[in-house]
Scaffold this active site. Structure first.
Site, PDB file in Angstrom:
ATOM      1  N   LYS A  28       0.850  -1.211   0.000  1.00 53.20           N
ATOM      2  CA  LYS A  28       0.000   0.000   0.000  1.00 53.20           C
ATOM      3  C   LYS A  28       0.878   1.251   0.000  1.00 53.20           C
ATOM      4  CE  LYS A  28      -4.115  -1.588  -0.266  1.00 53.20           C
ATOM      5  NZ  LYS A  28      -4.761  -2.462   0.684  1.00 53.20           N
ATOM      6  N   LYS A  85      -3.631 -10.603  -7.983  1.00 55.83           N
ATOM      7  CA  LYS A  85      -4.902 -11.127  -7.479  1.00 55.83           C
ATOM      8  C   LYS A  85      -6.031 -10.269  -8.054  1.00 55.83           C
ATOM      9  CE  LYS A  85      -5.380  -8.283  -3.389  1.00 55.83           C
ATOM     10  NZ  LYS A  85      -5.853  -8.077  -2.065  1.00 55.83           N
ATOM     11  N   LYS A  88     -10.468  -4.728  -7.160  1.00 52.97           N
ATOM     12  CA  LYS A  88     -10.976  -3.517  -7.818  1.00 52.97           C
ATOM     13  C   LYS A  88      -9.871  -2.520  -8.096  1.00 52.97           C
ATOM     14  CE  LYS A  88     -15.769  -2.932  -7.412  1.00 52.97           C
ATOM     15  NZ  LYS A  88     -16.900  -2.121  -6.953  1.00 52.97           N
TER      16      LYS A  88
HETATM   17  P1  TYM Z   1     -10.970  -7.237   1.318  1.00 50.27           P
HETATM   18  O1  TYM Z   1     -12.059  -6.240   1.438  1.00 50.27           O
HETATM   19  O2  TYM Z   1      -9.804  -6.888   0.471  1.00 50.27           O
HETATM   20  O3  TYM Z   1     -11.531  -8.610   0.773  1.00 50.27           O
HETATM   21  C1  TYM Z   1     -12.631  -9.295   1.368  1.00 50.27           C
HETATM   22  C2  TYM Z   1     -12.387 -10.789   1.338  1.00 50.27           C
HETATM   23  O4  TYM Z   1     -12.252 -11.247  -0.012  1.00 50.27           O
HETATM   24  C3  TYM Z   1     -11.036 -11.958  -0.172  1.00 50.27           C
HETATM   25  N1  TYM Z   1     -10.506 -11.691  -1.516  1.00 50.27           N
HETATM   26  C4  TYM Z   1     -10.033 -12.623  -2.331  1.00 50.27           C
HETATM   27  N2  TYM Z   1      -9.915 -13.946  -2.192  1.00 50.27           N
HETATM   28  C5  TYM Z   1      -9.366 -14.629  -3.227  1.00 50.27           C
HETATM   29  N3  TYM Z   1      -8.935 -14.034  -4.374  1.00 50.27           N
HETATM   30  C6  TYM Z   1      -9.045 -12.701  -4.539  1.00 50.27           C
HETATM   31  N4  TYM Z   1      -8.630 -12.137  -5.669  1.00 50.27           N
HETATM   32  C7  TYM Z   1      -9.599 -11.932  -3.493  1.00 50.27           C
HETATM   33  N5  TYM Z   1      -9.844 -10.604  -3.320  1.00 50.27           N
HETATM   34  C8  TYM Z   1     -10.399 -10.475  -2.107  1.00 50.27           C
HETATM   35  C9  TYM Z   1     -10.102 -11.398   0.891  1.00 50.27           C
HETATM   36  O5  TYM Z   1      -9.069 -12.292   1.223  1.00 50.27           O
HETATM   37  C10 TYM Z   1     -11.057 -11.169   2.032  1.00 50.27           C
HETATM   38  O6  TYM Z   1     -11.258 -12.351   2.777  1.00 50.27           O
HETATM   39  N6  TYM Z   1      -8.468  -6.622   5.595  1.00 50.27           N
HETATM   40  C11 TYM Z   1      -9.646  -7.235   5.004  1.00 50.27           C
HETATM   41  C12 TYM Z   1     -10.938  -6.845   5.714  1.00 50.27           C
HETATM   42  C13 TYM Z   1     -10.979  -7.119   7.184  1.00 50.27           C
HETATM   43  C14 TYM Z   1     -11.069  -8.390   7.810  1.00 50.27           C
HETATM   44  C15 TYM Z   1     -11.154  -8.115   9.201  1.00 50.27           C
HETATM   45  C16 TYM Z   1     -11.068  -9.705   7.326  1.00 50.27           C
HETATM   46  C17 TYM Z   1     -11.020  -6.183   8.173  1.00 50.27           C
HETATM   47  N7  TYM Z   1     -11.125  -6.775   9.364  1.00 50.27           N
HETATM   48  C18 TYM Z   1     -11.224  -9.172  10.135  1.00 50.27           C
HETATM   49  C19 TYM Z   1     -11.156 -10.736   8.268  1.00 50.27           C
HETATM   50  C20 TYM Z   1     -11.242 -10.465   9.633  1.00 50.27           C
HETATM   51  C21 TYM Z   1      -9.746  -6.807   3.573  1.00 50.27           C
HETATM   52  O7  TYM Z   1      -9.290  -5.756   3.190  1.00 50.27           O
HETATM   53  O8  TYM Z   1     -10.468  -7.659   2.776  1.00 50.27           O
END
Ligand code: TYM
Length: 327
Positions: free
Chosen positions: A112, A192, A195
């Site tokens: 980031k 990966k 968006k």
């Molecule tokens: P975020 O918003 O980026 O993504 C949400 C969930 O989708 C999964 N994901 C994917 N899995 C496989 N392939 C991909 N291309 C892909 N893109 C997204 C992510 O692994 C995620 O599970 N930090 C986290 C949000 C968060 C969170 C938490 C998660 C905040 N607090 C506590 C678990 C527990 C995030 O930015 O996910």
């Protein structure tokens, strides 16, 4: 007593098939065996947003996706992170236990910082601590996530261990729960799906939009002409067939290898597979979208139920940390 599952996702608006395959389908499945808490993490989103003008709309769109995918507010708690402000208090307290060196080593922080060098804010460094606060506030046992979140989860486990060591056993060490497809690559075939890379397909896209997006996907780079034999094992489009066209995967594999089908046909098949698989989801979503008040009532009720657990955990933490005299 049932174990508790917690997961969160940033309100990036309409969710993509990477979120779905990597995480959301697991959220839905886990509801049968666990007490589940699913959170739309709007505060986390502030670490990367240039503008917050679309935040409310994005929360709404994402809630629609979750509900249409099968997250059931009768079984699970669904809420918006900032609506349960106890998380910010726990975040601050956990910050006192977390060495800065740990946070500076987290791969997503480094990435980031590279992507937004003009905005390497304090929240970005603390991102995994806020995530730990999310998970710990609900004393969660398991966390369904995609592979990209594993370093964050490892950090939560470190923080849990440290807290338990210093203040006595309080929190379970949460386990990650991955799907069979924990890393879905984007249409560019490299990163990966996400968006921010604009290499995604939205769940709520129309069939036509889906086909247009799939057409842009990278395939086997060694296959230059229609008659060249393909190598499905290195083709990203093929990897998506595993999920959306499970029954014909073997046939597509065989046909690709002998140039029986070309990449154009293969992409059409994939778009059809996605559109078939998401047909019912899209209908449910369109129906839900017509009643925004119902959606907001679900989120309000979720925040109320989450708040009860959060208050209890925080009171216990403050007592253990010596901040209060009585429970
Ligand atoms: P975020 O918003 O980026 O993504 C949400 C969930 O989708 C999964 N994901 C994917 N899995 C496989 N392939 C991909 N291309 C892909 N893109 C997204 C992510 O692994 C995620 O599970 N930090 C986290 C949000 C968060 C969170 C938490 C998660 C905040 N607090 C506590 C678990 C527990 C995030 O930015 O996910």
């Amino acid at each position: 007593m049932r174990q508790r599952v917690f997961s969160g996702a940033r309100p990036t608006g309409r969710q993509h098939i990477g979120n779905y395959i990597g995480a959301i389908q697991n959220y839905v499945k886990l509801q049968e065996k666990y007490d589940c808490v699913y959170c739309i993490v709007d505060i986390h989103a502030l670490t990367t947003l240039e503008s917050t003008s679309e935040l409310q709309q994005n929360i709404f769109e994402m809630t629609l996706d979750w509900l249409a995918a099968g997250i059931d507010p009768k079984k699970s708690i669904v809420f918006v992170q900032s609506h349960v402000p106890e998380v910010m208090e726990l975040f601050t307290l956990l910050g006192m236990l977390t060495p800065l060196g740990w946070l500076l080593r987290v791969p997503t922080f480094k990435e980031k910082a590279r992507m937004q060098p003009q905005n390497v804010n304090y929240g970005l460094v603390g991102y995994p601590v806020l995530m730990a606060a999310d998970i710990m506030l609900y004393k969660s046992d398991a966390v369904p996530v995609g592979e990209d979140q594993l370093p964050h989860l490892e950090m939560t486990r470190e923080i849990v261990r440290r807290f338990n060591f210093i203040f006595g056993d309080t929190f379970p060490e949460p386990q990650a729960k991955l799907t069979n497809y924990p890393l879905v690559r984007g249409l560019d075939g490299g990163q990966k799906m996400g968006k921010s890379y604009n290499n995604h397909i939205e769940l709520a896209a129309t069939p036509e939009e889906t086909l247009e997006r799939v057409k842009t996907a990278m395939t086997d780079p060694a296959r230059q002409r229609r008659n060249d034999p393909g190598h499905p094992e290195v083709c990203n489009v093929f990897s998506l067939h595993h999920f959306f066209n499970e029954e014909s995967t073997k046939e597509i594999d065989a046909q690709c290898r002998v140039a029986g089908i070309g990449c154009v046909d293969c992409k059409k098949l994939l778009a059809e597979g996605i559109n078939n698989a998401l047909h019912d989801f899209r209908e449910r979503r369109a129906a839900l979208e017509k009643d925004p008040e119902h959606i907001y009532a679900i989120l309000d009720d979720g925040a109320r139920r989450a708040g009860v657990i959060a208050k209890q955990t925080l009171a216990g933490v403050k007592l253990k940390m010596g901040l209060t005299r009585h429970a």
